[in-house]
Design a protein around this motif. Structure first.
Motif, PDB file in Angstrom:
ATOM      1  N   LEU A 133      -0.945  -3.256   7.046  1.00 34.57           N
ATOM      2  CA  LEU A 133      -2.135  -2.676   7.984  1.00 34.57           C
ATOM      3  C   LEU A 133      -3.027  -3.945   8.132  1.00 34.57           C
ATOM      4  O   LEU A 133      -3.671  -4.444   7.187  1.00 34.57           O
ATOM      5  CB  LEU A 133      -2.679  -1.588   7.311  1.00 34.57           C
ATOM      6  CG  LEU A 133      -3.941  -1.129   7.915  1.00 34.57           C
ATOM      7  CD1 LEU A 133      -3.753  -0.605   9.306  1.00 34.57           C
ATOM      8  CD2 LEU A 133      -4.903  -0.064   7.247  1.00 34.57           C
TER       9      LEU A 133
ATOM     10  N   LEU B 237       3.044   2.503   5.729  1.00 38.05           N
ATOM     11  CA  LEU B 237       1.337   2.818   6.009  1.00 38.05           C
ATOM     12  C   LEU B 237       1.578   4.201   5.313  1.00 38.05           C
ATOM     13  O   LEU B 237       1.901   5.125   5.708  1.00 38.05           O
ATOM     14  CB  LEU B 237       0.879   2.628   7.125  1.00 38.05           C
ATOM     15  CG  LEU B 237      -0.605   2.923   6.907  1.00 38.05           C
ATOM     16  CD1 LEU B 237      -1.325   2.075   5.810  1.00 38.05           C
ATOM     17  CD2 LEU B 237      -1.361   2.914   8.439  1.00 38.05           C
TER      18      LEU B 237
ATOM     19  N   ILE C  91       4.119   6.071   9.303  1.00 37.40           N
ATOM     20  CA  ILE C  91       2.890   6.459   8.787  1.00 37.40           C
ATOM     21  C   ILE C  91       3.084   7.952   7.852  1.00 37.40           C
ATOM     22  O   ILE C  91       3.844   8.616   8.320  1.00 37.40           O
ATOM     23  CB  ILE C  91       1.706   6.694   9.565  1.00 37.40           C
ATOM     24  CG1 ILE C  91       1.373   5.609  10.356  1.00 37.40           C
ATOM     25  CG2 ILE C  91       0.517   7.074   8.808  1.00 37.40           C
ATOM     26  CD1 ILE C  91       0.185   5.619  11.427  1.00 37.40           C
TER      27      ILE C  91
ATOM     28  N   ILE D  94      -5.592  -2.421  15.519  1.00 34.87           N
ATOM     29  CA  ILE D  94      -5.289  -1.801  14.635  1.00 34.87           C
ATOM     30  C   ILE D  94      -3.622  -2.162  14.428  1.00 34.87           C
ATOM     31  O   ILE D  94      -3.006  -1.273  14.970  1.00 34.87           O
ATOM     32  CB  ILE D  94      -5.477  -0.371  14.277  1.00 34.87           C
ATOM     33  CG1 ILE D  94      -7.002   0.009  14.642  1.00 34.87           C
ATOM     34  CG2 ILE D  94      -4.996   0.104  12.906  1.00 34.87           C
ATOM     35  CD1 ILE D  94      -7.285   1.554  14.534  1.00 34.87           C
TER      36      ILE D  94
ATOM     37  N   ILE E  56      -7.229   4.889  12.601  1.00 35.28           N
ATOM     38  CA  ILE E  56      -5.907   3.944  12.265  1.00 35.28           C
ATOM     39  C   ILE E  56      -4.802   4.927  12.261  1.00 35.28           C
ATOM     40  O   ILE E  56      -3.705   4.501  12.759  1.00 35.28           O
ATOM     41  CB  ILE E  56      -6.307   3.741  10.705  1.00 35.28           C
ATOM     42  CG1 ILE E  56      -7.348   2.973  10.494  1.00 35.28           C
ATOM     43  CG2 ILE E  56      -4.752   3.102   9.895  1.00 35.28           C
ATOM     44  CD1 ILE E  56      -7.892   2.397   9.059  1.00 35.28           C
TER      45      ILE E  56
ATOM     46  N   ILE F 210       0.055  -2.248  12.565  1.00 36.67           N
ATOM     47  CA  ILE F 210       0.522  -1.354  11.571  1.00 36.67           C
ATOM     48  C   ILE F 210       2.227  -1.709  11.407  1.00 36.67           C
ATOM     49  O   ILE F 210       2.889  -2.028  12.504  1.00 36.67           O
ATOM     50  CB  ILE F 210       0.459   0.229  12.073  1.00 36.67           C
ATOM     51  CG1 ILE F 210      -0.913   0.823  11.603  1.00 36.67           C
ATOM     52  CG2 ILE F 210       1.321   0.872  10.963  1.00 36.67           C
ATOM     53  CD1 ILE F 210      -1.136   1.887  12.227  1.00 36.67           C
TER      54      ILE F 210
END
Lengths: 836, 220
Positions: B2, B162, B85, B60, B49, B62
């Motif tokens: 991240l 993440l 995520i 942001i 996020i 990822i």
């Protein structure tokens, strides 16, 4: 993704079993009623068409007189027969005769067996060698099997046919094997019918079969130009249109009622899905956080709506088929409308309409799920995950702009009610009704916020304060809960208003059209001259006798015939006998005058003061329209002409009905005096009170189906309220548990929830009543005149409506008890712990 | 992986931004604690996020492809969440109408993982979080600690790059909280994911590899 969607649908059915099942049943009910009405009507129309085809065959054209008392001159028939394009012309004489064994007159068709074989083969007698039967040309009559069965007559039995004073004694020479089970008719050779009942120089109809290469449309157009004014040319399409027009408005009205049931079902889906969205907002937010796209969240709610609608509609189709079978057994093929034969027609399930109603059920449930799906799509995920579904109360300052939309819609309603019918149907009126309901539902949050917001600011005990505050601050939930009640009570109230207005109007009308104590009628055949002569003798116990001759006219081949009533009426004072709706004009002295019924005025747009070319007695006469009178018995119009004018135009007055005023004190003697005549000639004698009672009972029967729909709608509305309140308790479990922790007893919580239910019901009933009065006025002043051509003053039965509202309020409080019980059973400690 | 760079957020009608110019990175296999006073914007930062709230400016990035979630539309943000995520919440948020196994399979369904892998992955995760044989049970029959283990299994089952955890032990007693935290950190390290853990607990923060403190003036 499909798996997840399926899991969620299953979860919806599992966790909200009762609400989902009832939504499904409501959709099923709407689909079932619509499909049943369609099947019944289709079967009845097919039955009617089949019966018509039996009698009429399949000619390329039919030439007939516009006036039922007139005929097609033989000279005209012969002239048409000489046309090289005409392959066959089948002359027919049709009349009604009495048989001693039959209670009603029987249709007698005189035909030429050779031409009939080509044009009307179903009317041909059975060909066999049984000794009792004879050839049709030998002078016997042939009866349909249904008639033989009804009269209990064997073939070969002697039979006497009577028409007025004319009689024909003959034998039943055979049967008509190709006629249907409802066809009650006699067939004889045209020459024999002519000899006994006339006329000598004309026939009722000439049915034409053209040569194969003929341009049928061009031939019809050319002949129409040549035909004398009193004759008309009909095509098979005209007959089909006439049959369809006969019951079209009634059928459409019933279908609209079925759609109302479907609409109520859609509202229930709306209530169920909205509460489901509110209840599961945290779950949907979680799925959104985990990656379920906004579009999929929207589609999921629509899918859940469809999961209610599809099985509901499928069940509705099966139920509809069952209802169609049941209704036809109970009420006959016209559901009490009085248009077709009362026998039960054969119900055959049909694929295309079934698919149509299946689609309607699905569309209704999808429509119900649309707004909840949109709300679900628009919920901010992070907030919904934290606090669940929350509706922010709108600031009161915006209420003025929120009033603008209902006011514009109200203007729209007014505009729609001013529009004329489309395709002969009050489509704009139906749209106005839908708009009134939309206004009612849209107004609910504003009214809730205003009224209960005001009361919530007053000093009240805690449960009342909490209930008022909650209803005022969550107007959307109140709207959902009230919407079912608004729709169901509005529709019920409007039907009550319309039926009451109609019933009061019919009651007054019966007073005016039944001035005599006794009525005698012969049902379409002329009364015997002997009786008419006897009534003029001094020993007859009557102070006064008024005679009427009933006939019919064709003004438009595609519309049902209009009634022609030749009455003994004073042309200078017709208002003494006819219930006029407006001005009565004095006719020019040298011109015949007619008074037209209200339906005729509405359908043909003819007004007093105009002249009307009246097709009468084989010709066409310009007559003066002197006024419009109210008539609730002949939906397709009627014309009254005085006997003197009719005679002056060359008509022969052959009375079919009598209005009788017995001498004072001799009422019983008068009935006894008439008894032999009624027995010997099969006449029908009735007292005015009996006719009134019978008329009103027929009226009540014709609205029987609507009462069942109203009851179903009210139940659905109440259920919607109970479901939404229960969901509200579930949603506010934390708040209610906090109140419990702060010192609210279970009794106080129960009271608060029940009061909330009562408050929402009051709003729903108030708006429902207002909408009901508006819709009642639209039904009375727009739908009825445009669909059925009947006008009547609006009569609002306030006592009935307020009693109904009070009963519904009581039922709503009882329904709220379910939600209140849930509130009292909340495990306060557990709810508070899980809310932390 | 991240990477947050120059991130700003201002609430509608607010006189000053909630935070501005924030920048930090979390490497693969690294677990970072995010601490700070209430109202300072920790949850908002986490929501930004995750793509649940839109940032005013900044980037942001990822996952291995370094996809910038700020530039994505709503549907693409949802797709990125589904694939990359995993979430663990204080309130567990286990769907009550699905069984334990069904709850764990939800990210696999959303991420388009082939159906043949669902059962073995679910079984493996249930074993790893100490709930073997719990697959057919309903959430209502589970304790708070068990529910959070289910949530951890669900957060890891689709192997995201993440993990975002918001007070993951906030609703648990100290002993259960310790067990659940150890389990979460162990599994995250095992999968070489990056993790950002929002917490008020010093103990939880101390267990992480690094601590970021959010203040009204920025990150410290």
């Amino acid at each position: 993704m499909k798996t997840l969607a399926w899991w969620l649908v299953r979860a919806q059915f599992r966790s909200r079993r009762a609400a989902t099942l009832l939504s499904l049943l409501a959709i099923a009910l709407g689909v079932a009623l619509g499909y049943a009405i369609h099947l019944i009507n289709d079967a009845a129309l097919a039955d009617f068409s089949r019966a018509m085809n039996t009698v009429q065959g399949d000619p390329d054209a039919v030439i007939a007189a516009r006036d039922s008392a007139g005929g097609v001159p033989l000279a005209t028939v012969n002239e048409i027969a000489r046309d090289p394009a005409v392959l066959i012309i089948a002359p027919v004489i049709e009349t009604r005769v009495r048989i001693a064994q039959a209670r009603t007159p029987i249709r007698l068709i005189g035909l030429d067996v050779f031409s009939a074989a080509a044009v009307m083969p179903r009317l041909l007698p059975r060909q066999d060698d049984r000794p009792a039967t004879g050839s049709i040309v030998d002078g016997g009559v042939h009866a349909s099997p249904a008639l033989l069965a009804q009269l209990g007559l064997p073939i070969g039995a002697p039979v006497t046919l009577t028409r007025g004073d004319q009689q024909w004694s003959t034998i039943v020479a055979g049967d008509l094997p190709a006629t249907g089970p409802d066809d009650l008719l006699l067939v004889a050779d045209i020459a024999w019918v002519q000899e006994h009942f006339g006329p000598d120089d004309a026939v009722s109809e000439a049915r034409v079969r053209l040569a194969p290469d003929t341009d049928v449309a061009a031939w019809r157009a050319a002949l129409t130009q040549r035909l004398p004014a009193g004759l008309l040319l009909r095509a098979a399409d005209d007959d089909r249109a006439r049959v369809s027009n006969l019951s079209r408005a009634y059928r459409v009205n019933l279908n609209v009622l079925a759609l109302v049931a479907l609409l109520t079902g859609a509202f229930l889906v709306f209530a169920t899905q909205l509460t489901a969205v509110a209840q599961r907002s945290t779950q949907f937010a979680l799925l959104g956080v985990l990656g379920l796209s906004p579009r999929m969240r929207l589609l999921q709610i629509l899918l859940e709506g469809l999961a209610i609608g599809l099985p509901g509609a499928l069940f509705g189709l099966a139920l509809g088929y069952g209802l169609a079978l049941g209704f036809t057994q109970l009420l006959g093929g016209d559901l009490g409308g009085g248009y077709f034969s009362a026998s039960a027609p054969l119900i055959v399930p049909q694929l295309a309409p079934a698919l149509g109603f299946l689609a309607l059920g699905c569309i209704a449930s999808l429509a119900g799920a649309l707004y909840p799906a949109y709300l679900n799509r628009m919920q901010p995920l992070a907030q919904a995950l934290k606090t669940g579904f929350a509706q922010r109360p709108r600031p009161a300052g915006r209420s003025r702009s929120r009033l603008l939309l209902p006011m514009l819609l109200a203007l729209g309603v007014f505009g729609l009610t001013r529009l004329p019918p489309l395709f002969d149907l009050p489509l704009a009126g139906y749209a106005a009704i839908a708009l009134v309901l939309v206004i009612g539902i849209a107004a609910a949050p504003l009214l809730t916020q205003r009224v209960f917001g005001y009361f919530a600011r007053q000093s009240l005990p805690a449960p009342q304060q909490i209930a008022l505050q909650n209803v005022a601050q969550a107007p959307l939930m109140a709207q959902v809960a009230a919407s079912g009640l608004i729709v169901s009570f509005a529709l019920t109230a409007s039907m009550v208003i319309m039926v009451a207005s109609f019933r009061v109007a019919v009651d007054h009308w019966l007073d005016e059209v039944l001035p005599a104590p006794l009525y005698l009628r012969s049902k379409a055949t002329p009364l015997p001259q002997e009786l008419l002569a006897a009534l003029t003798r001094p020993e007859a116990p009557f102070a006064r006798v008024e005679r009427t001759a009933h006939a019919s006219l064709t003004l438009d081949p595609q519309r049902p015939n209009v009634g022609l009533l030749v009455r003994e009426i004073d042309r200078r004072n017709p208002a003494a006998r006819l219930p006029f709706t407006g001005v009565v004009l004095t006719p020019p002295p040298d011109m015949a005058v007619v008074w037209i019924s209200e339906p005729l005025h509405e359908i043909y747009r003819i007004s007093p003061g105009e002249t009307l070319p009246l097709p009468l007695l084989g010709g066409e006469f310009e007559v003066f329209v002197g006024g419009v009178w109210r008539d609730y018995s002949r939906q397709f119009g009627a014309i009254v002409i005085s006997r003197d004018d009719y005679l002056r135009l060359g008509g022969v007055f052959q009375p079919t009905d009598l209005a009788l005023w017995p001498l004072t004190g001799q009422e019983a003697a008068a009935v006894a005096w008439l008894a032999p005549w009624t027995v010997n000639y099969g006449l029908e004698l009735a007292e005015a009170a009996d006719i009134r009672q019978l008329s009103l009972s027929i009226f009540d029967k014709s609205f029987a189906v609507t009462y069942a729909l109203e009851a179903a709608a009210m139940l659905i509305g109440l259920f919607g309220l109970a479901v939404t309140l229960a969901a509200g308790v579930w949603l506010r479990a934390g708040e209610l548990a906090t109140l419990g922790a702060l010192g609210f007893s279970r009794r106080m919580l129960s009271r608060a929830v029940m009061l909330e239910g009562a408050l929402i019901a009051v709003i729903g009933l108030l708006i429902g009543l207002a909408c009901g009065v508006a819709i009642g006025a639209i039904l009375t002043h727009v739908i009825n005149p445009q669909a059925f051509h009947w006008r009547m003053p609006l009569d609002i039965p306030w006592l009935v409506l307020l009693t109904g509202a009070a009963s519904t309020l009581a039922a709503a409080v009882v329904a709220s008890h379910y939600a209140a019980r849930q509130a009292t059973r909340l495990p306060v400690a557990q709810v508070l712990a899980s809310a932390q | 992986m991240l990477t947050v760079a120059d991130l700003s957020k201002r609430h509608a009608r607010a006189s000053r931004p909630l935070f501005s110019g924030l920048g930090f990175a979390v490497a693969a296999g690294e677990i970072v604690a995010l601490v700070g006073e209430s109202g300072v914007g920790k949850s908002t930062l986490l929501n930004c996020i995750a793509g649940l709230e839109t940032a005013g400016s900044g980037t942001i990035r990822i996952g291995p492809q370094a996809t910038d979630i700020v530039r994505l539309d709503e549907a693409a943000r949802a797709a990125l969440r589904a694939s990359s995520i995993g979430f663990v919440f204080q309130a567990f948020h286990v769907l009550p109408t699905l069984t334990v196994a069904q709850n764990i399979r939800v990210p696999l369904l959303l991420g388009g993982v082939p159906a043949g892998e669902h059962a073995p992955r679910t079984r493996l995760l249930l074993e790893r979080v100490g709930l073997p044989g719990f697959g057919d049970r309903w959430p209502a029959s589970l304790s708070g600690g068990e529910l959070q283990r289910v949530a951890i299994a669900r957060a890891l089952v689709h192997r995201p790059s993440l993990i975002l955890a918001d007070e993951p032990t906030g609703n648990l007693d100290p002993r259960t909280a310790g067990e659940v935290l150890s389990l979460l950190l162990e599994r995250v390290r095992e999968q070489q994911a990056s993790a950002l853990v929002v917490t008020h607990s010093q103990h939880v923060a101390q267990c992480c590899d690094r601590i970021l403190t959010l203040t009204p003036d920025g990150l410290a």
